[in-house]
Design an enzyme around this catalytic site. Structure first.
Site, PDB file in Angstrom:
ATOM      1  N   PHE A  99       0.849  -1.185   0.000  1.00 13.02           N
ATOM      2  CA  PHE A  99       0.000   0.000   0.000  1.00 13.02           C
ATOM      3  C   PHE A  99       0.888   1.240   0.000  1.00 13.02           C
ATOM      4  O   PHE A  99       1.767   1.400   0.837  1.00 13.02           O
ATOM      5  CB  PHE A  99      -0.905   0.022   1.231  1.00 13.02           C
ATOM      6  CG  PHE A  99      -1.781   1.247   1.309  1.00 13.02           C
ATOM      7  CD1 PHE A  99      -2.894   1.373   0.495  1.00 13.02           C
ATOM      8  CD2 PHE A  99      -1.482   2.277   2.182  1.00 13.02           C
ATOM      9  CE1 PHE A  99      -3.702   2.501   0.551  1.00 13.02           C
ATOM     10  CE2 PHE A  99      -2.279   3.413   2.259  1.00 13.02           C
ATOM     11  CZ  PHE A  99      -3.392   3.523   1.444  1.00 13.02           C
ATOM     12  N   GLY A 100       0.626   2.142  -0.970  1.00 11.54           N
ATOM     13  CA  GLY A 100       1.365   3.395  -1.057  1.00 11.54           C
ATOM     14  C   GLY A 100       0.434   4.578  -0.887  1.00 11.54           C
ATOM     15  O   GLY A 100      -0.700   4.559  -1.358  1.00 11.54           O
ATOM     16  N   TYR A 101       0.902   5.604  -0.205  1.00  9.90           N
ATOM     17  CA  TYR A 101       0.102   6.800   0.068  1.00  9.90           C
ATOM     18  C   TYR A 101       0.799   8.078  -0.369  1.00  9.90           C
ATOM     19  O   TYR A 101       0.212   9.147  -0.333  1.00  9.90           O
ATOM     20  CB  TYR A 101      -0.231   6.883   1.564  1.00  9.90           C
ATOM     21  CG  TYR A 101       1.006   6.804   2.445  1.00  9.90           C
ATOM     22  CD1 TYR A 101       1.730   7.951   2.763  1.00  9.90           C
ATOM     23  CD2 TYR A 101       1.454   5.591   2.931  1.00  9.90           C
ATOM     24  CE1 TYR A 101       2.868   7.872   3.539  1.00  9.90           C
ATOM     25  CE2 TYR A 101       2.583   5.510   3.711  1.00  9.90           C
ATOM     26  CZ  TYR A 101       3.288   6.653   4.017  1.00  9.90           C
ATOM     27  OH  TYR A 101       4.425   6.573   4.785  1.00  9.90           O
ATOM     28  N   GLY A 102       2.061   7.989  -0.773  1.00  7.72           N
ATOM     29  CA  GLY A 102       2.838   9.136  -1.241  1.00  7.72           C
ATOM     30  C   GLY A 102       3.452   8.793  -2.584  1.00  7.72           C
ATOM     31  O   GLY A 102       2.785   8.218  -3.450  1.00  7.72           O
ATOM     32  N   GLU A 162      12.481   3.054   2.315  1.00  5.71           N
ATOM     33  CA  GLU A 162      11.638   3.659   3.349  1.00  5.71           C
ATOM     34  C   GLU A 162      12.262   3.695   4.743  1.00  5.71           C
ATOM     35  O   GLU A 162      11.842   4.502   5.572  1.00  5.71           O
ATOM     36  CB  GLU A 162      10.297   2.914   3.428  1.00  5.71           C
ATOM     37  CG  GLU A 162       9.521   2.900   2.122  1.00  5.71           C
ATOM     38  CD  GLU A 162       9.083   4.269   1.646  1.00  5.71           C
ATOM     39  OE1 GLU A 162       8.861   5.164   2.490  1.00  5.71           O
ATOM     40  OE2 GLU A 162       8.975   4.446   0.419  1.00  5.71           O
TER      41      GLU A 162
END
Length: 184
Positions: free
Chosen positions: A10-13, A87
């Site tokens: 899951f990516g949010y940026g 990350e």
């Protein structure tokens, strides 16, 4: 829960538009209990230790619409290694496997990175005005902090994702930039 044996990220940026790994399926997805936030003090890429910038983290509260990527099971180890190098540079994020809901209704477990609220770089709880003041004045090795925010907003818009708080920060940064620009 579907996809127990599938490996999802899951990516949010920036991971949403620049995952950096091979995947076989992607979809908009929502994670509950976390929100996208400018809650990470950036000491290298978008600021310095003397004048930190702000970059995105996944912080507690609310929900966040992002992108989910499914990779082949045989690529899981390589993807995890890549994501850890990307990350976990300063260990401001915690690696978690959390449930997400894909737009087609499937609920799957996904690897994601959430902010470590005990880390010295955590800058949670900023209101939009304070965040905008930081973003408008910080710059680091990867360029000005405002460029990071505007680029993020542009990509979110292109993906059809609204983030009202981040949009408010961006609007305030623009106003601050206009008010500090020399008059002709």
């Amino acid at each position: 829960m579907d996809g127990i044996t599938d490996f999802w990220v899951f990516g949010y940026g920036s991971l949403m538009w620049n995952p950096g790994f091979e995947y076989v399926e992607s979809a908009h997805a929502r994670i509950h209990g976390y929100r996208r936030s400018l809650c990470v003090r950036s000491w290298v890429h978008r600021g310095t230790q003397e004048r930190p910038g702000l970059v995105l983290g996944l912080d507690r509260g609310g929900s966040c619409l992002g992108m989910a990527f499914r990779t082949l099971p045989e690529h899981e180890d390589a993807v995890v290694d890549y994501l850890r190098r990307r990350e976990l540079v300063t260990h401001v994020y915690l690696e978690r496997r959390l449930p997400i809901r894909l737009t087609d209704g499937r609920q799957v477990m996904a690897l994601t990175y959430v902010i470590d609220r005990t880390h010295v770089q955590y800058a949670g709880g900023l209101d939009a005005e304070h965040a905008a003041q930081v973003v408008a004045t910080a710059s680091g090795q990867s360029g000005p902090n405002d460029a990071y925010v505007f680029n993020t907003l542009q990509h979110l818009q292109e993906m059809g994702i609204r983030d009202h708080w981040l949009e408010e920060v961006g609007n305030r940064v623009r106003r601050l930039s206009q008010s500090s620009a020399p008059s002709s």
